[in-house]
Write an enzyme that holds these catalytic residues in place. Structure first.
Site, PDB file in Angstrom:
ATOM      1  N   ARG A 151      -3.633  12.069  -1.979  1.00 40.17           N
ATOM      2  CA  ARG A 151      -4.823  11.655  -1.232  1.00 40.17           C
ATOM      3  C   ARG A 151      -6.019  12.364  -1.867  1.00 40.17           C
ATOM      4  O   ARG A 151      -5.898  13.491  -2.358  1.00 40.17           O
ATOM      5  CB  ARG A 151      -4.709  12.045   0.239  1.00 40.17           C
ATOM      6  CG  ARG A 151      -3.533  11.393   0.963  1.00 40.17           C
ATOM      7  CD  ARG A 151      -3.450  11.875   2.401  1.00 40.17           C
ATOM      8  NE  ARG A 151      -2.334  11.254   3.116  1.00 40.17           N
ATOM      9  CZ  ARG A 151      -1.107  11.755   3.194  1.00 40.17           C
ATOM     10  NH1 ARG A 151      -0.832  12.925   2.614  1.00 40.17           N
ATOM     11  NH2 ARG A 151      -0.151  11.124   3.853  1.00 40.17           N
ATOM     12  N   LYS A 175      -1.124  16.128   5.355  1.00 42.81           N
ATOM     13  CA  LYS A 175      -1.529  15.951   6.742  1.00 42.81           C
ATOM     14  C   LYS A 175      -0.654  16.781   7.668  1.00 42.81           C
ATOM     15  O   LYS A 175       0.552  16.877   7.487  1.00 42.81           O
ATOM     16  CB  LYS A 175      -1.426  14.466   7.126  1.00 42.81           C
ATOM     17  CG  LYS A 175      -2.513  13.594   6.517  1.00 42.81           C
ATOM     18  CD  LYS A 175      -2.433  12.181   7.065  1.00 42.81           C
ATOM     19  CE  LYS A 175      -3.590  11.331   6.567  1.00 42.81           C
ATOM     20  NZ  LYS A 175      -3.528   9.949   7.099  1.00 42.81           N
ATOM     21  N   HIS A 248      -8.734   5.964  -3.630  1.00 41.06           N
ATOM     22  CA  HIS A 248      -7.594   5.403  -2.901  1.00 41.06           C
ATOM     23  C   HIS A 248      -6.945   4.262  -3.684  1.00 41.06           C
ATOM     24  O   HIS A 248      -5.722   4.068  -3.608  1.00 41.06           O
ATOM     25  CB  HIS A 248      -8.035   4.925  -1.519  1.00 41.06           C
ATOM     26  CG  HIS A 248      -6.921   4.913  -0.523  1.00 41.06           C
ATOM     27  ND1 HIS A 248      -6.258   6.060  -0.133  1.00 41.06           N
ATOM     28  CD2 HIS A 248      -6.312   3.894   0.137  1.00 41.06           C
ATOM     29  CE1 HIS A 248      -5.310   5.747   0.739  1.00 41.06           C
ATOM     30  NE2 HIS A 248      -5.323   4.435   0.912  1.00 41.06           N
ATOM     31  N   ARG A 251      -4.554   5.764  -5.995  1.00 44.00           N
ATOM     32  CA  ARG A 251      -3.332   6.141  -5.271  1.00 44.00           C
ATOM     33  C   ARG A 251      -2.427   4.908  -5.110  1.00 44.00           C
ATOM     34  O   ARG A 251      -1.217   4.992  -5.300  1.00 44.00           O
ATOM     35  CB  ARG A 251      -3.719   6.715  -3.909  1.00 44.00           C
ATOM     36  CG  ARG A 251      -2.562   7.084  -2.977  1.00 44.00           C
ATOM     37  CD  ARG A 251      -3.136   7.871  -1.795  1.00 44.00           C
ATOM     38  NE  ARG A 251      -2.325   7.832  -0.596  1.00 44.00           N
ATOM     39  CZ  ARG A 251      -1.363   8.706  -0.299  1.00 44.00           C
ATOM     40  NH1 ARG A 251      -1.057   9.663  -1.156  1.00 44.00           N
ATOM     41  NH2 ARG A 251      -0.707   8.617   0.842  1.00 44.00           N
ATOM     42  N   HIS A 274       4.004   9.970   3.048  1.00 39.21           N
ATOM     43  CA  HIS A 274       4.042   9.109   4.233  1.00 39.21           C
ATOM     44  C   HIS A 274       5.131   9.596   5.186  1.00 39.21           C
ATOM     45  O   HIS A 274       6.286   9.781   4.779  1.00 39.21           O
ATOM     46  CB  HIS A 274       4.343   7.655   3.842  1.00 39.21           C
ATOM     47  CG  HIS A 274       3.209   6.970   3.163  1.00 39.21           C
ATOM     48  ND1 HIS A 274       3.360   5.820   2.402  1.00 39.21           N
ATOM     49  CD2 HIS A 274       1.881   7.257   3.131  1.00 39.21           C
ATOM     50  CE1 HIS A 274       2.186   5.442   1.943  1.00 39.21           C
ATOM     51  NE2 HIS A 274       1.277   6.297   2.365  1.00 39.21           N
ATOM     52  N   TYR A 283       3.737  -1.802  -0.083  1.00 35.54           N
ATOM     53  CA  TYR A 283       3.873  -2.015  -1.519  1.00 35.54           C
ATOM     54  C   TYR A 283       5.066  -2.896  -1.872  1.00 35.54           C
ATOM     55  O   TYR A 283       5.332  -3.115  -3.050  1.00 35.54           O
ATOM     56  CB  TYR A 283       4.009  -0.672  -2.239  1.00 35.54           C
ATOM     57  CG  TYR A 283       2.828   0.232  -2.047  1.00 35.54           C
ATOM     58  CD1 TYR A 283       1.607  -0.031  -2.666  1.00 35.54           C
ATOM     59  CD2 TYR A 283       2.911   1.355  -1.221  1.00 35.54           C
ATOM     60  CE1 TYR A 283       0.512   0.795  -2.466  1.00 35.54           C
ATOM     61  CE2 TYR A 283       1.810   2.181  -1.013  1.00 35.54           C
ATOM     62  CZ  TYR A 283       0.625   1.897  -1.647  1.00 35.54           C
ATOM     63  OH  TYR A 283      -0.450   2.703  -1.453  1.00 35.54           O
TER      64      TYR A 283
END
Length: 304
Positions: A151, A175, A248, A251, A274, A283
């Protein structure tokens, strides 16, 4: 009747303390709930008394205002969590937001760059001969981003020195403070080592910094916004439409190009950080295209 902003501040404090949300996420919650607080004031309602009918009017108002479905869905999610918090804290005996219907929205496919376009961006970065320090920094940023799928907030806040005991990997704190191990390609490692000789060019004289990509600004390191601007400028030099390029998007390119070359979806999920594989499954259109190509190339009836 308590002011809604007091309850909102208490809710945001809970999100920060219990979930460890980043400042950008907290700002999004604050913005969404400030909009709802304005609705309460206009309606003469309070968070303690508002019912499902008024909440439905608020959600309908979002649609009538022409809000994008993604934004409306985000505001509804914030609203549901807020009322769940109020019920948990005993400020309400019920949770009317649980009865709200979610706005329907199609899940957009990510914007993509081809492998050739990524190569052109990297070449444009290397050719900034009038500013060798900027060329080295941009090359390191691009190589790292394309090699790891970080990120942008994770990328610009990498610590100095970046490598631990094993230079083949980066330890990333993502995160919620969760750590993950991301393999590093040899070109990316070499680009970072080449940039290291120019790193002090981005510092105030006789100053030190804990960041891999320091800056003289308030944050102390390169900001996501500044990196985004640099990418747009680089896209122009590489003859790629600037609207097509962002951190992004790179990414996305990392994930899509890996899958197109046969990488496992679970492995890509872990590298992207994730929490749920359903997020990574956006994807799978790449996987479907790859399966179709394999059938065309190898199935005997297709060859016939």
């Amino acid at each position: 009747m308590a002011r809604p902003d007091r309850h909102i501040e208490n809710f945001l404090e809970m999100l920060s303390a219990e979930r460890g949300l980043a400042q950008n996420s907290l700002l999004a919650y604050r913005t969404d709930l400030a909009d709802f607080a304005g609705f309460l004031t206009a309606e003469g309602e309070s968070v303690e008394r508002i019912g499902i009918a008024a909440l439905r009017r608020y959600v309908q108002g979002l649609a009538d205002a022409g809000l994008k479905p993604a934004t409306a869905a985000r505001r509804l999610s914030a609203l549901r969590q807020f009322f769940r918090f109020l019920a948990r804290e005993g400020l309400r005996s019920d949770d009317p937001a649980a009865l709200l219907d979610a706005p329907k929205r199609a899940r957009a496919l990510p914007k993509l760059l081809s492998e050739e376009e990524v190569d052109r961006l990297l070449q444009a970065a290397r050719e900034l001969r009038e500013d060798p320090a900027e060329a080295a920094r941009l090359t390191a940023l691009l190589e790292l981003l394309y090699a790891t799928g970080l990120r942008v907030s994770e990328l610009v806040s990498l610590r100095w020195p970046p490598f631990g005991d094993d230079p083949r990997f980066l330890v990333i704190r993502g995160k919620g403070g969760k750590e993950r191990l991301v393999p590093l390609s040899e070109p990316a490692r070499q680009a970072v080592e080449a940039y290291a000789g120019f790193r002090t060019d981005f510092l105030q004289p006789k100053r030190t910094s804990p960041w891999l990509f320091p800056s003289r600004g308030e944050s102390g390191h390169l900001t996501r916004q500044r990196f985004g601007q640099l990418l747009k400028d680089l896209a122009i030099q590489a003859r790629i439409p600037p609207a097509k390029v962002s951190p992004h998007v790179l990414r996305h390119a990392f994930a899509s190009h890996l899958l197109a070359r046969g990488a496992d979806l679970r492995a890509v999920q872990k590298m992207l950080g994730h929490a749920d594989i359903s997020t990574t499954q956006i994807y799978t259109h790449v996987l479907e295209a790859r399966k179709q190509a394999l059938v065309r190339q190898h199935h005997p009836l297709a060859r016939a």
